[in-house]
Design an enzyme around this catalytic site. Structure first.
Site, PDB file in Angstrom:
ATOM      1  N   GLU A 198     -38.034 -69.529 -48.074  1.00 49.22           N
ATOM      2  CA  GLU A 198     -36.730 -68.967 -47.723  1.00 49.22           C
ATOM      3  C   GLU A 198     -35.679 -69.711 -48.530  1.00 49.22           C
ATOM      4  O   GLU A 198     -35.645 -70.943 -48.509  1.00 49.22           O
ATOM      5  CB  GLU A 198     -36.447 -69.109 -46.224  1.00 49.22           C
ATOM      6  CG  GLU A 198     -37.295 -68.152 -45.396  1.00 49.22           C
ATOM      7  CD  GLU A 198     -36.999 -68.196 -43.900  1.00 49.22           C
ATOM      8  OE1 GLU A 198     -37.399 -67.264 -43.202  1.00 49.22           O
ATOM      9  OE2 GLU A 198     -36.358 -69.166 -43.442  1.00 49.22           O
ATOM     10  N   ASP A 252     -44.220 -69.249 -45.966  1.00 49.11           N
ATOM     11  CA  ASP A 252     -42.833 -68.843 -46.235  1.00 49.11           C
ATOM     12  C   ASP A 252     -42.113 -69.594 -47.334  1.00 49.11           C
ATOM     13  O   ASP A 252     -42.135 -70.819 -47.335  1.00 49.11           O
ATOM     14  CB  ASP A 252     -41.951 -69.230 -45.022  1.00 49.11           C
ATOM     15  CG  ASP A 252     -42.063 -68.290 -43.881  1.00 49.11           C
ATOM     16  OD1 ASP A 252     -42.396 -67.139 -44.097  1.00 49.11           O
ATOM     17  OD2 ASP A 252     -41.795 -68.744 -42.748  1.00 49.11           O
ATOM     18  N   GLU A 301     -48.694 -67.182 -41.539  1.00 42.91           N
ATOM     19  CA  GLU A 301     -47.549 -66.924 -42.417  1.00 42.91           C
ATOM     20  C   GLU A 301     -47.286 -68.119 -43.320  1.00 42.91           C
ATOM     21  O   GLU A 301     -47.384 -69.264 -42.894  1.00 42.91           O
ATOM     22  CB  GLU A 301     -46.311 -66.644 -41.541  1.00 42.91           C
ATOM     23  CG  GLU A 301     -45.033 -66.381 -42.304  1.00 42.91           C
ATOM     24  CD  GLU A 301     -43.884 -65.896 -41.401  1.00 42.91           C
ATOM     25  OE1 GLU A 301     -44.139 -65.247 -40.356  1.00 42.91           O
ATOM     26  OE2 GLU A 301     -42.727 -66.179 -41.747  1.00 42.91           O
TER      27      GLU A 301
END
Ligand SMILES: *[C@@H]1O[C@H](CO)[C@@H](O)[C@H](O)[C@H]1NC(C)=O
Ligand SMILES: *[C@@H]1O[C@H](CO)[C@@H](O)[C@H](O)[C@H]1NC(C)=O
Ligand SMILES: *[C@@H]1O[C@H](CO)[C@@H](O)[C@H](O)[C@H]1NC(C)=O
Ligand SMILES: *[C@@H]1O[C@H](CO)[C@@H](O)[C@H](O)[C@H]1NC(C)=O
Ligand SMILES: *[C@@H]1O[C@H](CO)[C@@H](O)[C@H](O)[C@H]1NC(C)=O
Length: 285
Positions: free
Chosen positions: A101, A99, A97
């Site tokens: 955010e 990311d 993953e």
């Protein structure tokens, strides 16, 4: 002559439309019960959050390597407690993953861009940044370049973090699990804003983030267990072997020096047994 110009103009404009991505064709809305909307013939997508639910979407395609761009305009005003995520993720319990955010804040207080990289289910590689612009006024481009030799995370074309393939030295690298591109908005007021001190103000709901111009033009699409890579001229895909050059390294170093507010690679308290291996193998910035 006029006809030629018109034909060219039509060709160019139709290319631009194709280039700009089309959410109707590229993504599926996966949750939110009507809180996610595709608008303007697929050119715009909005995600909303209210007290009952957030919302989200995912790419139809799976990819194994690629350059992924998304333009996002974040929740304006008091967005404290909300999180908008844009990430690449594979399936299963030992997933990879990458990311982005975006942690909201009170009006006038800065958003935090929280980034992380998981390899085979193991993350703990947080790096956080302030942005050098207000991400709620305009769309800005958030990108990931992922190829066999490195992952580079960009904001408006400026590299902010890289994760090199250091498999030779024993650091796991995402290289065999196809990913989808995901995005969502949800309530995280238990941790997001000032560590959970500032709660979501639900009288301001719904909270809305907007997306446009998703691009995975340079990417390898994963279909039925095989991968097929796009390239500009059909014979080669320079992005697949691209490395951050010296100018990119300098840009990244400057931006990190100014805007990075947390780096797991410097958190010796958190890792009393020693920092993760990649920290000592990557050039300090
Ligand atoms: C959409 O993204 C492409 C590159 O992926 C860029 O050339 C184009 O200018 C973008 N469109 C808008 C409206 O920003
Ligand atoms: C996007 O795709 C949908 C479905 O194929 C189509 O109806 C729509 O016109 C497309 N939008 C643009 C801007 O071309
Ligand atoms: C919100 O603003 C405060 C005060 O400026 C700051 O300390 C914090 O890093 C900002 N961002 C988040 C997500 O808490
Ligand atoms: C929530 O927002 C409303 C509307 O702006 C405001 O009147 C109220 O004081 C806010 N609540 C808190 C706890 O800040
Ligand atoms: C395709 O692009 C690559 C790299 O940009 C170049 O080296 C190669 O000559 C090109 N091939 C053709 C057929 O244009």
């Amino acid at each position: 002559m006029l006809v030629l110009v018109l034909v060219l103009a039509i060709l160019v404009s139709s290319t631009v439309v194709v280039d700009a991505g089309n959410f109707t064709q590229d993504v599926d809305i996966t949750w939110g019960d009507g809180r996610a909307k595709i608008l303007n013939k697929g050119r715009l997508l909005t995600l909303t959050l209210d007290q009952a639910s957030g919302s989200g979407f995912q790419s139809r395609n799976e990819y194994l390597y690629g350059k992924f761009d998304m333009q996002i305009k974040l929740v304006p005003g008091n967005s404290a407690g909300t999180v908008v995520a844009y990430y690449l993720r594979s399936q299963g319990s030992s997933w990879d993953e990458i990311d982005f955010e975006f942690l909201g804040n009170l009006s006038g207080d800065p958003y935090v861009l929280h980034t992380n990289i998981y390899t085979q289910g193991q993350g703990n590689r947080e790096q956080q940044f302030y942005l050098w612009f207000d991400p709620t006024i305009d769309f800005h481009t958030y990108s990931v370049l992922w190829n066999p030799s490195q992952v580079v995370v960009y904001v408006d074309g400026t590299p902010i973090r890289e994760f090199k393939n250091l498999e030779g030295a024993g650091v796991l690298y995402p290289k065999s699990q196809p990913i989808r591109v995901y995005s969502s908005i949800w309530n995280a007021d238990d941790w997001a804003t000032r560590g959970g001190l500032v709660k979501t103000n639900w009288t301001l709901a719904p909270f809305t983030a907007s997306f446009r111009n998703f691009s995975a033009k340079k990417a390898c699409i994963w279909l039925n267990g095989a991968s097929s890579c796009s390239s500009s001229n059909g014979t080669s895909a320079p992005w697949l072997t691209q490395n951050l050059d010296d100018a990119g390294q300098m840009q990244m170093k400057a931006v990190r020096g100014k805007y990075m507010i947390y780096d797991y690679c410097r958190d010796t308290k958190r890792f009393p047994q020693g920092l993760p291996l990649e920290c000592s193998l990557t050039t300090k910035s």
